[in-house]
Design a protein around this motif. Structure first.
Motif, PDB file in Angstrom:
ATOM      1  N   ASP B 178      49.015  45.692  57.198  1.00 59.18           N
ATOM      2  CA  ASP B 178      49.427  46.245  55.819  1.00 59.18           C
ATOM      3  C   ASP B 178      48.241  46.909  55.221  1.00 59.18           C
ATOM      4  OD1 ASP B 178      47.641  43.974  55.353  1.00 59.18           O
ATOM      5  OD2 ASP B 178      49.114  42.826  54.041  1.00 59.18           O
ATOM      6  N   GLY B 182      48.734  51.050  57.754  1.00 54.25           N
ATOM      7  CA  GLY B 182      50.012  50.583  58.117  1.00 54.25           C
ATOM      8  C   GLY B 182      51.093  51.083  56.976  1.00 54.25           C
ATOM      9  N   LEU B 183      50.622  50.871  55.647  1.00 53.35           N
ATOM     10  CA  LEU B 183      51.489  51.371  54.643  1.00 53.35           C
ATOM     11  C   LEU B 183      51.605  52.927  54.722  1.00 53.35           C
ATOM     12  CD1 LEU B 183      49.855  49.484  51.764  1.00 53.35           C
ATOM     13  CD2 LEU B 183      51.693  48.887  52.896  1.00 53.35           C
ATOM     14  N   ALA B 199      57.929  45.649  57.581  1.00 55.20           N
ATOM     15  CA  ALA B 199      56.576  45.579  57.252  1.00 55.20           C
ATOM     16  C   ALA B 199      56.033  44.151  57.444  1.00 55.20           C
ATOM     17  CB  ALA B 199      56.260  46.198  55.979  1.00 55.20           C
ATOM     18  N   GLY B 201      53.408  41.598  56.610  1.00 57.49           N
ATOM     19  CA  GLY B 201      52.294  41.663  55.587  1.00 57.49           C
ATOM     20  C   GLY B 201      52.639  40.575  54.766  1.00 57.49           C
ATOM     21  N   ARG B 202      51.485  39.965  53.897  1.00 56.33           N
ATOM     22  CA  ARG B 202      51.847  38.988  53.032  1.00 56.33           C
ATOM     23  C   ARG B 202      51.066  39.070  51.690  1.00 56.33           C
ATOM     24  NH1 ARG B 202      49.298  33.734  55.429  1.00 56.33           N
ATOM     25  NH2 ARG B 202      50.026  34.647  57.425  1.00 56.33           N
ATOM     26  N   ARG B 206      50.285  44.931  48.487  1.00 56.92           N
ATOM     27  CA  ARG B 206      50.493  45.611  49.460  1.00 56.92           C
ATOM     28  C   ARG B 206      51.864  45.566  49.905  1.00 56.92           C
ATOM     29  NH1 ARG B 206      45.176  45.442  53.160  1.00 56.92           N
ATOM     30  NH2 ARG B 206      43.728  44.993  51.305  1.00 56.92           N
ATOM     31  N   THR B 207      52.489  44.384  49.917  1.00 56.86           N
ATOM     32  CA  THR B 207      53.902  44.638  50.199  1.00 56.86           C
ATOM     33  C   THR B 207      54.882  45.270  49.286  1.00 56.86           C
ATOM     34  OG1 THR B 207      54.377  42.483  49.291  1.00 56.86           O
ATOM     35  CG2 THR B 207      53.741  42.502  51.771  1.00 56.86           C
ATOM     36  N   ALA B 210      54.675  48.871  50.279  1.00 59.07           N
ATOM     37  CA  ALA B 210      55.329  48.892  51.445  1.00 59.07           C
ATOM     38  C   ALA B 210      56.629  49.135  50.973  1.00 59.07           C
ATOM     39  CB  ALA B 210      55.274  47.805  52.310  1.00 59.07           C
ATOM     40  N   ALA B 215      59.787  50.265  53.055  1.00 59.15           N
ATOM     41  CA  ALA B 215      60.186  49.173  53.841  1.00 59.15           C
ATOM     42  C   ALA B 215      61.465  48.285  53.417  1.00 59.15           C
ATOM     43  CB  ALA B 215      59.057  48.008  53.883  1.00 59.15           C
ATOM     44  N   VAL B 218      60.240  42.558  54.645  1.00 58.62           N
ATOM     45  CA  VAL B 218      58.856  42.091  54.503  1.00 58.62           C
ATOM     46  C   VAL B 218      58.723  40.747  55.288  1.00 58.62           C
ATOM     47  CG1 VAL B 218      56.895  41.359  53.315  1.00 58.62           C
ATOM     48  CG2 VAL B 218      58.120  43.341  52.473  1.00 58.62           C
TER      49      VAL B 218
END
Lengths: 347, 347
Positions: B178, B182-183, B199, B201-202, B206-207, B210, B215, B218
């Motif tokens: 992430d 990645g994004l 995606a 990621g946590r 960032r998510t 995404a 995305a 998640v």
């Protein structure tokens, strides 16, 4: 009936086993006309791959349908057929995608509880999804049988290596491995229009077949010397497409090293060296990709069969010895000591 | 002029360095307008990747051409340009093939003896082969600059991951990582028509990006739990295309594990875990392929630029902090402690 059975390392026997019968409506029973011994059978023969004592063996065969279950719609008794080296249901997502080796109902001939190809007859699960029909009159064509038999594994696997290595018209191709699969990889690359095919091998009988199959160059060296030689032959750049048909750590290392930057390695050698030959650092900087695996032979047989029947390819040239069922143990020995390239079993 | 210099782990300084000058007829000197800090710069910052004390750093920048050598034909003083993260001659076999990262005359900004991108100006070797022209009026467009800057590396690298993972219209895609790459991989997959994008990621900030980038799902889990979750989301099959944008052993293992049989992993995370995450046995049986590497950004910038200028993609959203040159050391610290996703440097 009689079939080949493996009891332990180097202990291959021909034994009386129960006749196959229809167990499910989707089954067929096929009377075997030709089968053969695979380089990958040697992993079991040598004790590298474990087998249960008494397990059947052999995964390449063609024959005549003797009986079909009530749900089989595409075949009837008397049909002449070739089987790919795994069976598959023909209806799942993966079968429809042409990746029959990932069929959740699929399986491998000779796995525990199933018949092997090196026997007089075979129960074929999911006959409609698995078998491919051959011309009936081909069953008696002794000149054609070896090439039809090669479709069940080695030719389809060589083709998978070439497809996975992204061979295109004009590509410079290198083939690591001078076994039957490597040689069929040469033939597959030639068939796909490769401009140049460098075969790595040193055994004159094998390199002679490689030349017949379309190899333009032969490199007898190994390891660093082979890498150096292929680079020399390709103006320092390496090959666009590399077919890896061995499966050892050294062969994988060689394959990645002789790929051109941006090129692809198509690997079909059953991995027996872990991932140690895969140098991800080298792959990263040079954008070398790695694809392949167990070949979905079922997906490839129809198009390859058309070329065999048209006389355009003759993969059967990889067979250099024929035995009857009683001669199978001797056939294993001959392939193990490399006095035979690939042994055909005629029933 | 002033430029960013690395003296050792966590020792980033802004120092007076010689002004760049034209040294070869193919050179240009570019006055930097925007630069940024890359996740891969952190490997040097953390001491994982070795650097000589006093070496320049930074490989992403855009700016205005100040002077060109006598052999430069495509650029003149006043042109606004973006540089990909490696320079390349533009004429060799590899440049013509679109694999400029393998150009034998190419090099990486900030390598010993060359200027880094995180400085007031840069000597650009092979300007005609390296630079890409931007609209002159974009130099003052503060809303557009971040997205143009992202073309120099992260957006091009995310796109390379997507291309290497063979993303096609309708594909189910999973993205491991992430970070900014990645994004951008999410954005690239969306741009290529992916039907579903998962995606991993946590971090909520960032998510959220995404999701903005396309995305559809998640997955905040890691390791085995993440693999399980992606399999659940994909009917047990995994993703057709997996983008690996981290480069550790665990991320590679996760990426291969969540690929659908017959699928592809496109990896662009600089490998920092050797090949240990590459399970060739798993890849073989499931026909998962592995491609990617260092992204030939120069090849991709023109098409991505067109989409940025049309307003179709806005990769600049990955920048969440802007510093001036004096603020660069603090920018490294913020990216190292993950309080910043990606730091832009405005001159």
């Amino acid at each position: 009936m009689r079939a080949t059975v493996i009891h332990g390392p180097r202990d291959i026997r021909i034994e009386e086993v129960p006749d196959p019968t229809i167990q499910r409506p989707t089954d067929a029973v096929v009377r075997v006309v030709n089968a053969c011994i695979c380089g990958s059978d040697l992993w079991a023969y040598r004790g590298v791959a474990a087998r249960e004592p008494g397990q059947r063996i052999g995964h390449e065969f063609l024959g005549v349908v003797e009986e079909v279950g009530s749900a089989v719609g595409l075949f009837e008794a008397g049909d002449f057929v070739v089987a790919p080296f795994v069976w598959s249901d023909g209806t799942c997502d993966f079968c429809r995608d042409g990746l029959q080796t990932s069929c959740p109902h699929g399986g491998f001939w000779g796995s525990v509880g199933s018949d092997g190809g090196q026997g007089e007859a075979v129960r074929v699960p999911f006959a409609d999804g698995t078998l491919v029909k051959l011309p009936r009159d081909a069953a008696g064509d002794q000149a054609l049988l070896p090439s039809l038999l090669a479709l069940s594994d080695v030719m389809a696997t060589g083709h998978h290596a070439a497809i996975s290595a992204k061979v295109r018209p004009g590509s410079t191709v290198a083939v690591v491995g001078d076994g039957a699969v490597g040689l069929c990889g040469v033939l597959a690359a030639h068939r796909l229009g490769a401009g140049r095919i460098i075969a790595l091998g040193r055994h004159p009988m094998r390199t002679e077949i490689a030349r017949k199959f379309g190899a333009t160059d032969v490199v007898p060296d190994r390891g660093e010397a082979a890498i150096e030689k292929v680079r020399e032959l390709t103006g320092g750049q390496g090959a666009h497409a590399v077919l890896e048909a061995v499966g050892t750590e050294e062969s994988m290392r060689t394959a990645i090293s002789i790929a051109r930057d941006g090129g692809a390695v198509g690997y079909v050698g059953v991995p027996h060296g872990g991932s140690a030959g895969v140098d991800i650092g080298q792959m990263f900087g040079r954008n070398v990709s790695l694809g392949g695996g167990v070949a979905p032979a079922r997906a490839y047989i129809p198009e390859l069969l058309a070329d065999v029947l048209a006389g355009d390819i003759e993969p059967g040239l990889v067979f250099d010895r024929t035995v009857d069922l009683a001669g199978v143990p001797e056939g294993y020995q001959a392939m193990d000591d490399r006095s035979a390239l690939k042994v055909r079993i005629a029933f």
